[in-house]
Design a protein around this motif. Structure first.
Motif, PDB file in Angstrom:
ATOM      1  N   TYR A 131       0.815  -1.216   0.000  1.00 39.40           N
ATOM      2  CA  TYR A 131       0.000   0.000   0.000  1.00 39.40           C
ATOM      3  C   TYR A 131       0.854   1.274   0.000  1.00 39.40           C
ATOM      4  N   ASP A 136      -3.014   1.190  -3.663  1.00 39.28           N
ATOM      5  CA  ASP A 136      -4.338   0.576  -3.540  1.00 39.28           C
ATOM      6  C   ASP A 136      -5.071   1.272  -2.387  1.00 39.28           C
ATOM      7  N   PRO A 137      -6.009   2.161  -2.697  1.00 35.62           N
ATOM      8  CA  PRO A 137      -6.723   2.929  -1.661  1.00 35.62           C
ATOM      9  C   PRO A 137      -7.448   2.072  -0.630  1.00 35.62           C
ATOM     10  N   ARG A 138      -7.739   0.821  -0.972  1.00 36.73           N
ATOM     11  CA  ARG A 138      -8.433  -0.048  -0.023  1.00 36.73           C
ATOM     12  C   ARG A 138      -7.603  -0.289   1.233  1.00 36.73           C
ATOM     13  N   GLY A 139      -6.299  -0.151   1.095  1.00 36.90           N
ATOM     14  CA  GLY A 139      -5.432  -0.372   2.241  1.00 36.90           C
ATOM     15  C   GLY A 139      -5.538   0.706   3.301  1.00 36.90           C
ATOM     16  N   LEU A 141      -8.083   1.874   4.833  1.00 38.37           N
ATOM     17  CA  LEU A 141      -9.018   1.527   5.900  1.00 38.37           C
ATOM     18  C   LEU A 141      -8.556   0.306   6.690  1.00 38.37           C
ATOM     19  N   LYS A 142      -7.502  -0.334   6.227  1.00 40.85           N
ATOM     20  CA  LYS A 142      -6.943  -1.488   6.948  1.00 40.85           C
ATOM     21  C   LYS A 142      -5.708  -1.097   7.761  1.00 40.85           C
ATOM     22  N   GLU A 183     -11.450   6.980   0.197  1.00 45.69           N
ATOM     23  CA  GLU A 183     -11.162   6.236   1.430  1.00 45.69           C
ATOM     24  C   GLU A 183     -10.396   7.085   2.439  1.00 45.69           C
ATOM     25  N   ARG A 186     -12.351   8.708   5.099  1.00 45.59           N
ATOM     26  CA  ARG A 186     -13.009   7.796   6.042  1.00 45.59           C
ATOM     27  C   ARG A 186     -12.041   7.235   7.080  1.00 45.59           C
TER      28      ARG A 186
END
Length: 269
Positions: A131, A136-139, A141-142, A183, A186
């Motif tokens: 990330y 990868d923007p999904r990372g 929130l993780k 993301e 958030r």
């Protein structure tokens, strides 16, 4: 005739004791032996309970107890009851102490703790790579920590440094022409950190970077007006997010990391 029973006794989870005992049993083709594991045996009363069962089953004991008084107690009680007991870790600990001149910590479960620490670190390092640079923007929130800043504000080395502290870090480069990923807005503000830098310092860093790549240091990437434009955009984003901002102008990566770690440990001022 019932199969012989070997009681595997440990003051931790007992994986080491069971593995060594199984390795020994394998040399007898198993011989129909049964293993019973008793983990977290940490006091004399527990030892008495286990030995009572061993005596009833006419079994033997293989044990890994790191505290000398517990090892001694189990051995003495086993001898009193005529139980065969094998100390799997005490003799080698004693020899290492003689060899090294150092005293053992005598803390149960250290091997497991070290293994868990190692794998957490590897996982965090892999996370930082996956990330990095907004890949990868999904990372976001993780992540345990999200770093944002313009190019050349040490986001990547800082991510790797914090990863070695077992923290999962993602970072996002801010460029005026590209809207930040949704993301990012958030991410909890106590997990997000903006990295700011003075225009002059960033100008020097970028010029040196271009020269190291064999490129013209007068490119727009190192243009002071372009840099100011990027930093203005950065200020707009962090103001919108309301996250903490750290001035990295004269800070080493280690110093910036310590500031972030203090935020996390003590909470946001």
């Amino acid at each position: 005739m019932s199969s012989p029973i070997i009681y595997v006794v440990s003051d931790s989870v007992g994986e080491t004791a069971e593995l060594v005992t199984k390795a020994a049993i394998s040399q007898f083709n198993g011989s129909g032996m049964t293993l019973k594991r008793f983990p977290y045996v940490e006091d004399k009363e527990h030892i008495d309970e286990v030995l009572s069962m061993v005596s009833h089953d006419k079994g033997m004991v293989a044990y890994t107890l790191v505290k000398p008084d517990m090892r001694t107690y189990l051995k003495e009680r086993a001898d009193e009851d005529g139980i065969q007991a094998v100390d799997l870790i005490g003799p080698i600990m004693d020899q290492i102490q003689i060899f090294s001149g150092k005293k053992p910590l005598c803390e149960p479960g250290l091997v497991r703790k070290l293994d868990e620490d190692y794998f957490k670190k590897v996982e965090a390092i892999e996370f930082a790579v996956k990330y990095d640079d907004g890949r990868d923007p999904r990372g976001l929130l993780k992540a345990d920590i999200v770093l944002i800043g313009v190019s050349r504000t040490s986001k990547t080395p800082l991510s790797q440094y914090l990863a070695h502290k077992r923290l999962k870090v993602a970072n996002v480069p801010l460029v005026p022409e590209v809207d930040p990923p949704e993301e990012l807005y958030r991410v909890p503000i106590d997990k997000c950190f903006g990295l700011k830098i003075s225009p002059e310092k960033l100008n020097n860093i970028r010029r040196e970077r271009l020269l190291s790549l064999g490129l013209n240091d007068q490119a727009s990437y190192a243009n002071i007006e372009r840099i100011k434009e990027e930093l203005t955009f950065f200020e707009q984003i962090v103001k919108k997010i309301k996250c903490p901002v750290i001035d990295v102008t004269n800070k080493a990566v280690e110093e910036t990391a310590n500031v972030i770690l203090n935020y996390i440990q003590k909470g946001r001022p």
